[in-house]
Scaffold this active site. Structure first.
Site, PDB file in Angstrom:
ATOM      1  N   ARG A  91       0.856  -1.182   0.000  1.00 61.75           N
ATOM      2  CA  ARG A  91       0.000   0.000   0.000  1.00 61.75           C
ATOM      3  C   ARG A  91       0.896   1.238   0.000  1.00 61.75           C
ATOM      4  O   ARG A  91       1.700   1.420   0.908  1.00 61.75           O
ATOM      5  CB  ARG A  91      -0.884  -0.009   1.262  1.00 61.75           C
ATOM      6  CG  ARG A  91      -1.688   1.248   1.403  1.00 61.75           C
ATOM      7  CD  ARG A  91      -2.586   1.297   2.635  1.00 61.75           C
ATOM      8  NE  ARG A  91      -3.156   2.625   2.649  1.00 61.75           N
ATOM      9  CZ  ARG A  91      -3.280   3.401   3.711  1.00 61.75           C
ATOM     10  NH1 ARG A  91      -2.931   2.978   4.907  1.00 61.75           N
ATOM     11  NH2 ARG A  91      -3.783   4.611   3.591  1.00 61.75           N
ATOM     12  N   HIS A 136      -3.001  10.968   0.941  1.00 67.22           N
ATOM     13  CA  HIS A 136      -2.433  10.716   2.268  1.00 67.22           C
ATOM     14  C   HIS A 136      -1.785  12.016   2.748  1.00 67.22           C
ATOM     15  O   HIS A 136      -0.579  12.091   2.969  1.00 67.22           O
ATOM     16  CB  HIS A 136      -1.433   9.555   2.202  1.00 67.22           C
ATOM     17  CG  HIS A 136      -1.188   8.894   3.526  1.00 67.22           C
ATOM     18  ND1 HIS A 136      -1.317   7.540   3.732  1.00 67.22           N
ATOM     19  CD2 HIS A 136      -0.817   9.406   4.730  1.00 67.22           C
ATOM     20  CE1 HIS A 136      -1.033   7.240   4.995  1.00 67.22           C
ATOM     21  NE2 HIS A 136      -0.716   8.354   5.620  1.00 67.22           N
ATOM     22  N   GLU A 181      -7.368   8.383   6.558  1.00 67.92           N
ATOM     23  CA  GLU A 181      -7.605   8.965   7.873  1.00 67.92           C
ATOM     24  C   GLU A 181      -8.178  10.385   7.834  1.00 67.92           C
ATOM     25  O   GLU A 181      -7.529  11.347   8.252  1.00 67.92           O
ATOM     26  CB  GLU A 181      -6.319   8.945   8.714  1.00 67.92           C
ATOM     27  CG  GLU A 181      -5.850   7.536   8.997  1.00 67.92           C
ATOM     28  CD  GLU A 181      -4.645   7.460   9.936  1.00 67.92           C
ATOM     29  OE1 GLU A 181      -4.020   8.507  10.191  1.00 67.92           O
ATOM     30  OE2 GLU A 181      -4.341   6.365  10.412  1.00 67.92           O
ATOM     31  N   ASN A 320      -7.710   1.722  10.046  1.00 69.96           N
ATOM     32  CA  ASN A 320      -6.368   1.846  10.631  1.00 69.96           C
ATOM     33  C   ASN A 320      -6.531   1.859  12.138  1.00 69.96           C
ATOM     34  O   ASN A 320      -7.377   2.586  12.666  1.00 69.96           O
ATOM     35  CB  ASN A 320      -5.700   3.164  10.216  1.00 69.96           C
ATOM     36  CG  ASN A 320      -5.527   3.306   8.712  1.00 69.96           C
ATOM     37  OD1 ASN A 320      -5.918   2.436   7.939  1.00 69.96           O
ATOM     38  ND2 ASN A 320      -4.957   4.423   8.304  1.00 69.96           N
ATOM     39  N   TYR A 322      -4.405   1.668  16.065  1.00 68.21           N
ATOM     40  CA  TYR A 322      -3.170   1.613  16.840  1.00 68.21           C
ATOM     41  C   TYR A 322      -3.404   1.404  18.331  1.00 68.21           C
ATOM     42  O   TYR A 322      -2.687   0.670  18.979  1.00 68.21           O
ATOM     43  CB  TYR A 322      -2.345   2.904  16.640  1.00 68.21           C
ATOM     44  CG  TYR A 322      -1.781   3.008  15.245  1.00 68.21           C
ATOM     45  CD1 TYR A 322      -0.589   2.385  14.920  1.00 68.21           C
ATOM     46  CD2 TYR A 322      -2.462   3.709  14.242  1.00 68.21           C
ATOM     47  CE1 TYR A 322      -0.067   2.456  13.640  1.00 68.21           C
ATOM     48  CE2 TYR A 322      -1.953   3.773  12.953  1.00 68.21           C
ATOM     49  CZ  TYR A 322      -0.761   3.151  12.661  1.00 68.21           C
ATOM     50  OH  TYR A 322      -0.252   3.201  11.392  1.00 68.21           O
ATOM     51  N   GLU A 392      -3.733  -0.231   8.293  1.00 67.58           N
ATOM     52  CA  GLU A 392      -2.564   0.162   9.086  1.00 67.58           C
ATOM     53  C   GLU A 392      -2.691  -0.443  10.471  1.00 67.58           C
ATOM     54  O   GLU A 392      -3.782  -0.466  11.050  1.00 67.58           O
ATOM     55  CB  GLU A 392      -2.459   1.690   9.267  1.00 67.58           C
ATOM     56  CG  GLU A 392      -2.038   2.444   8.042  1.00 67.58           C
ATOM     57  CD  GLU A 392      -1.818   3.935   8.313  1.00 67.58           C
ATOM     58  OE1 GLU A 392      -1.522   4.315   9.470  1.00 67.58           O
ATOM     59  OE2 GLU A 392      -1.931   4.718   7.368  1.00 67.58           O
TER      60      GLU A 392
END
Ligand SMILES: *[C@@H]1O[C@H](CO)[C@@H](O)[C@H](O)[C@H]1NC(C)=O
Length: 448
Positions: A91, A136, A181, A320, A322, A392
């Protein structure tokens, strides 16, 4: 002997626990974080070029992406790394001002177009599938000067750009990500901490949210009408989704509103059956705006036509993830802090963490693998049996120790939670992307 036995036990466990055939693994990067060559050939200036050059103090080590990983020149080495890793896909993102130097579709850069074309061809030659992000975070500065994502016309400018890219690479790229995002673009982007460095939380950020969703939807509809019949590719967007837990039981209701502003503000318009803003959030902001003496809600409404344009504009759901954070109400006189990192001013919310969660090199990022499974289940519960593509996931550390056991543990434990979500909760996850392929320019954290 003991080690052998443990090894054997682990082997048995590993044999029982595996991702299904067809599940795809890959890794990712973003143009501004790796390419460098910010002024090569006829490339236009992006808002990140402008931000790092005009406000070097905003980056913790005063560094920038002028050279970064120099992937503009060294992309063949990147491909060698990908081959060594044996990934299914790579990606990466396309720099809008590298392909369209003016920001508009009046002129396509030959060098920019050739750069991504060569990269895509070389990936395909090695059996690595390109997964391509259109945006992005490196908006052409020319468009920012006209209001950027707060200007409603940007949804058409984005669709014009998407058409150029689909024309160039649509025959070879089958998985597209329109926007990476949007919560970071629109929310953190309007706290002043990252490009474009403007402070307009709760106003500019909501204009941006609406227009970025429309931009995504127009690019999706364009592909659907003019490219999908021929190329059969898939298009969606991907958002950063934290998981949230109430600090105490009393914070449970507030935590639902935090999920609405952070996760569902970007998902509900696209993935819900009804479309439009999450109703509880829409009511909350309308009421708060009225109390503040605003003549209309700071969250701009969608027209019925816009609701229908955006609703259903997906072929998969990009996600994504985290970290997990705890939620509590800010005390009297306490500042809620920066959007997403420390709190939500709109809701009077402060974010925290449980003491047992390990910390990382990013102040907002604590390790809590179980939160990933809870998030995936929440998304399924809210939006049904959509195919979820994890685009991600990864750990930030100081980069000083190449024997990075905490990162190994992070990937092991987070992947286990993905598997549990699939096996136990029936969540339809189709792929997983490690962030990132290589150390790179980490925005306001520079190279630290
Ligand atoms: C490009 O930017 C670098 C600084 O990153 C500068 O040294 C160089 O002169 C610039 N090149 C051109 C052609 O403007």
């Amino acid at each position: 002997m003991k080690a052998v036995i443990i090894g054997a036990v682990l082997c048995v466990a590993a044999a029982e626990r595996r991702f299904p055939d067809g599940f795809k693994f890959g890794t990712a990067t973003a143009s501004y974080q790796i390419e460098g060559a910010w002024n090569a050939s006829d490339k236009g200036e992006s808002i990140w070029d402008r931000f790092v050059h005009s406000r070097p103090e905003a980056i913790s080590d005063r560094s920038n992406g002028d050279v970064a990983c120099d992937s503009y020149n060294n992309w063949r080495e990147d491909i060698q790394l990908l081959e060594d890793l044996n990934v299914d896909f790579y990606r990466f993102s396309i720099s809008w001002p590298r392909v369209l130097p003016t920001g508009f579709a009046n002129r396509v850069s030959e060098d920019g177009a050739r750069y991504y074309g060569d990269l895509i061809d070389a990936l395909l030659e090695r059996g690595i599938e390109p997964v391509v992000t259109l945006y992005h975070w490196d908006l052409p500065q020319t468009l920012q000067d006209l209001g950027g994502w707060t200007n409603p016309l940007i949804s058409d400018w984005f669709a014009d750009y998407a058409r150029v890219v689909f024309d160039l690479y649509g025959d070879r790229v089958k998985t597209w990500v329109t926007i990476n995002e949007p919560t970071v673009v629109c929310d953190i982007g309007y706290t002043g901490h990252i490009a474009p460095g403007l402070e307009s939380e709760g106003r500019g950020s909501y204009l941006c949210t609406k227009h970025i969703l429309l931009a995504h939807a127009k690019a999706y509809r364009l592909y659907e009408a003019e490219y999908k019949p021929q190329y059969q590719g898939q298009v969606s967007l991907t958002n950063q989704m934290m998981w949230f837990e109430p600090e105490t039981e009393e914070d449970a209701e507030l935590t639902e509103l935090v999920k609405a502003i952070s996760i569902d503000r970007y998902c509900h318009p696209i993935f819900s059956a009804a479309g439009g803003w999450p109703p509880a959030l829409e009511r909350y902001i309308a009421q708060k705006s009225a109390e503040e003496g605003e003549p209309r809600s700071r969250l701009p409404p969608f027209t019925q036509e816009e609701i229908e344009l955006v609703r259903g504009s997906y072929d998969y759901l990009g996600l994504n993830h985290y970290t997990t954070r705890t939620v509590r109400r800010a005390g009297a006189g306490e500042e809620a802090g920066t959007f997403l990192f420390d709190g939500f001013q709109e809701l009077g919310v402060v974010l925290g963490a449980r003491p047992e969660w390990p910390t990382t090199m990013s102040h907002w990022f604590m390790v809590h693998p179980e939160g990933f499974r809870a998030l995936l289940s929440y998304v399924k519960q809210q939006y049904g049996d959509v195919a979820i593509f994890i685009l991600e996931n990864g750990l930030s550390d100081a980069g000083t120790d190449l024997d990075d056991q905490p990162r190994v543990d992070y990937y092991t434990n987070y992947l286990e939670q993905v598997l549990l979500a699939m096996e136990q909760d029936g969540v339809n996850v189709v792929g997983y992307t490690a962030w990132s392929l290589m150390d790179n320019f980490e925005w306001m954290d520079g190279y630290q």
